[in-house]
Design an enzyme around this catalytic site. Structure first.
Site, PDB file in Angstrom:
ATOM      1  N   THR A   1       5.253  49.888  -2.449  1.00 49.71           N
ATOM      2  CA  THR A   1       5.001  48.740  -1.568  1.00 49.71           C
ATOM      3  C   THR A   1       5.639  47.455  -2.100  1.00 49.71           C
ATOM      4  OG1 THR A   1       2.801  49.755  -1.504  1.00 49.71           O
ATOM      5  CG2 THR A   1       3.120  47.748  -0.205  1.00 49.71           C
TER       6      THR A   1
ATOM      7  N   HIS B   1      -2.179  49.049   4.456  1.00 50.69           N
ATOM      8  CA  HIS B   1      -2.239  50.464   4.058  1.00 50.69           C
ATOM      9  C   HIS B   1      -2.918  51.310   5.139  1.00 50.69           C
ATOM     10  CE1 HIS B   1      -0.839  49.731   0.035  1.00 50.69           C
ATOM     11  NE2 HIS B   1      -1.914  49.133  -0.398  1.00 50.69           N
TER      12      HIS B   1
ATOM     13  N   SER C   1       1.098  57.733 -10.245  1.00 49.98           N
ATOM     14  CA  SER C   1       1.145  56.270 -10.224  1.00 49.98           C
ATOM     15  C   SER C   1      -0.248  55.711  -9.922  1.00 49.98           C
ATOM     16  CB  SER C   1       2.160  55.811  -9.173  1.00 49.98           C
ATOM     17  OG  SER C   1       2.280  54.427  -9.179  1.00 49.98           O
TER      18      SER C   1
HETATM   19  P1  A3P Z   1       5.045  54.024 -11.131  1.00 47.25           P
HETATM   20  O1  A3P Z   1       3.580  53.886 -11.435  1.00 47.25           O
HETATM   21  O2  A3P Z   1       5.451  55.431 -10.902  1.00 47.25           O
HETATM   22  O3  A3P Z   1       5.910  53.325 -12.115  1.00 47.25           O
HETATM   23  P2  A3P Z   1       3.020  49.996  -5.109  1.00 47.25           P
HETATM   24  O4  A3P Z   1       3.991  48.867  -5.123  1.00 47.25           O
HETATM   25  O5  A3P Z   1       2.930  50.673  -3.773  1.00 47.25           O
HETATM   26  O6  A3P Z   1       1.719  49.616  -5.676  1.00 47.25           O
HETATM   27  O7  A3P Z   1       3.666  51.132  -6.028  1.00 47.25           O
HETATM   28  C1  A3P Z   1       3.815  50.920  -7.399  1.00 47.25           C
HETATM   29  C2  A3P Z   1       4.862  51.872  -7.913  1.00 47.25           C
HETATM   30  O8  A3P Z   1       6.160  51.371  -7.570  1.00 47.25           O
HETATM   31  C3  A3P Z   1       4.833  51.964  -9.424  1.00 47.25           C
HETATM   32  O9  A3P Z   1       5.309  53.278  -9.725  1.00 47.25           O
HETATM   33  C4  A3P Z   1       5.808  50.879  -9.795  1.00 47.25           C
HETATM   34  O10 A3P Z   1       6.317  50.959 -11.113  1.00 47.25           O
HETATM   35  C5  A3P Z   1       6.897  51.107  -8.769  1.00 47.25           C
HETATM   36  N1  A3P Z   1       7.732  49.925  -8.548  1.00 47.25           N
HETATM   37  C6  A3P Z   1       7.358  48.625  -8.473  1.00 47.25           C
HETATM   38  N2  A3P Z   1       8.410  47.843  -8.279  1.00 47.25           N
HETATM   39  C7  A3P Z   1       9.488  48.632  -8.203  1.00 47.25           C
HETATM   40  C8  A3P Z   1      10.890  48.395  -8.022  1.00 47.25           C
HETATM   41  N3  A3P Z   1      11.365  47.174  -7.863  1.00 47.25           N
HETATM   42  N4  A3P Z   1      11.712  49.466  -8.024  1.00 47.25           N
HETATM   43  C9  A3P Z   1      11.239  50.716  -8.185  1.00 47.25           C
HETATM   44  N5  A3P Z   1       9.928  51.001  -8.372  1.00 47.25           N
HETATM   45  C10 A3P Z   1       9.063  49.982  -8.370  1.00 47.25           C
END
Ligand code: A3P
Length: 318
Positions: A70, A130, A160
């Site tokens: 997200t 969500h 995650s």
């Molecule tokens: P991981 O826990 O696998 O590292 P959300 O934003 O929906 O809460 O999801 C978080 C997940 O997206 C985490 O995964 C986080 O590290 C990853 N994430 C956040 N920013 C990101 C980016 N700019 N590029 C790739 N993944 C990213």
């Protein structure tokens, strides 16, 4: 911004007492509302969002299951839509967390019994949620506004989530067992789950209304961010021009929004987006396939079987 009136608050208390509930992995309970698991504090916000939100045709709604990427998608969509206003070096992303640029309806705008006045919200309006498809406010489905859905391989999504909840969880609850959490996930538990119902709801809608619902995956974005950004820009009605492509505008935005770049911004190291969540917990590893370091072959079999059953005939594969 107005306060929700007391009558509504009473109705919500009555409703909560009638819904199935389970202990949350973070704090308090999750309630099964309209077929999905909703964190206790978000139930009134979801109801207010459903009741009061009026989508405009020009709105963009970003939708995900928690932990699908997200934060990344918010940064990208914001940057693409506002690229005439900001270059990467002047972007608000240098000092503001993506969740504060594209607010969640149920965690931000409608939380704490607030009903926001969105008539003054900066244009182009972008919001995030969500909520599963069937529970979206009617106006989002009927106004012709754009919905961008991002999903992620369930194994990575689960890992995650487990890391995130382990950090955000009430200390008094002790450590979150990976096995218990996995068992719950397989049974459809987890905020806004069941996971496969959520994903399939948007997948099917994206097949029916491809001009209004765009379905993206974290894996495709990791594999080729620039081509996914072009898809996104086109869908959002602001495709990159040839000149922009030649000038490296696409790469500029993808670099700006990359995991390494955003993670190192001061605001994302020290800030907080919400009473429960520190900004840094949204940036862990940002990779595909990290689940192999945590999940046993038995667990893989179990979730693969569920996945096969749930996705059968849908055309969707992970
Ligand atoms: P991981 O826990 O696998 O590292 P959300 O934003 O929906 O809460 O999801 C978080 C997940 O997206 C985490 O995964 C986080 O590290 C990853 N994430 C956040 N920013 C990101 C980016 N700019 N590029 C790739 N993944 C990213």
């Amino acid at each position: 911004t107005k306060n929700n009136n007391l009558a509504e608050t009473d109705e919500i208390a009555d409703l909560l007492s009638s819904l199935p509930k389970e202990k949350s992995w973070r704090s308090g309970y999750v309630y099964r509302y309209q077929g999905f698991w909703c964190p206790e504090k978000q139930v009134p916000a979801v109801i207010a969002f459903q009741k009061h939100f009026l989508a405009q045709k020009t709105d963009t709604i970003i939708v995900t299951m928690p932990k699908s990427g997200t934060t990344w998608l918010k940064a990208l969509a914001f940057s693409i839509m506002n690229r005439a206003k900001y270059t990467p070096s002047s972007s608000p992303l240098n000092s503001v967390n993506p969740h504060d640029l594209v607010p969640f309806c149920e965690y931000g705008l409608y939380a704490n019994n607030q009903i926001p006045d969105l008539s003054t919200f900066p244009s182009p309006r972008m919001f995030a949620t969500h909520l599963p498809y069937p529970s979206l406010p009617d106006s989002i489905k009927d106004s012709g506004c754009r919905v961008v859905y991002l999903c992620r391989n369930p194994f990575d999504n689960f890992i995650s989530m487990w890391h995130f909840l382990s950090k955000a969880r009430d200390e008094s609850l002790g450590p979150l067992s990976l096995e218990d959490c996995f068992d719950g996930f397989c049974n459809g538990l987890g905020g806004f789950g069941p996971f496969f119902d959520h994903v399939l709801g948007y997948w099917r809608e994206s097949l029916k209304r491809p001009n209004e619902v765009l379905f993206l995956t974290f894996e495709d974005m990791k594999e080729d961010i620039n081509s996914q950004m072009k898809r996104l820009a086109e869908f959002l009605g602001c495709p990159f021009s040839l000149e922009e492509e030649v000038d490296g505008v696409v790469e500029g935005i993808s670099k700006m929004c990359s995991f390494g770049n955003l993670k190192d911004k001061e605001i994302n190291k020290t800030g907080r987006f919400h009473p429960y969540f520190e900004n840094k917990t949204f940036f862990r590893k940002g990779e595909v396939g990290d689940w192999v370091n945590y999940i046993t072959p038995e667990m893989v079999d179990r979730l693969n079987k569920i996945m096969e059953q749930k996705l059968a005939g849908s055309g969707l594969k992970f």
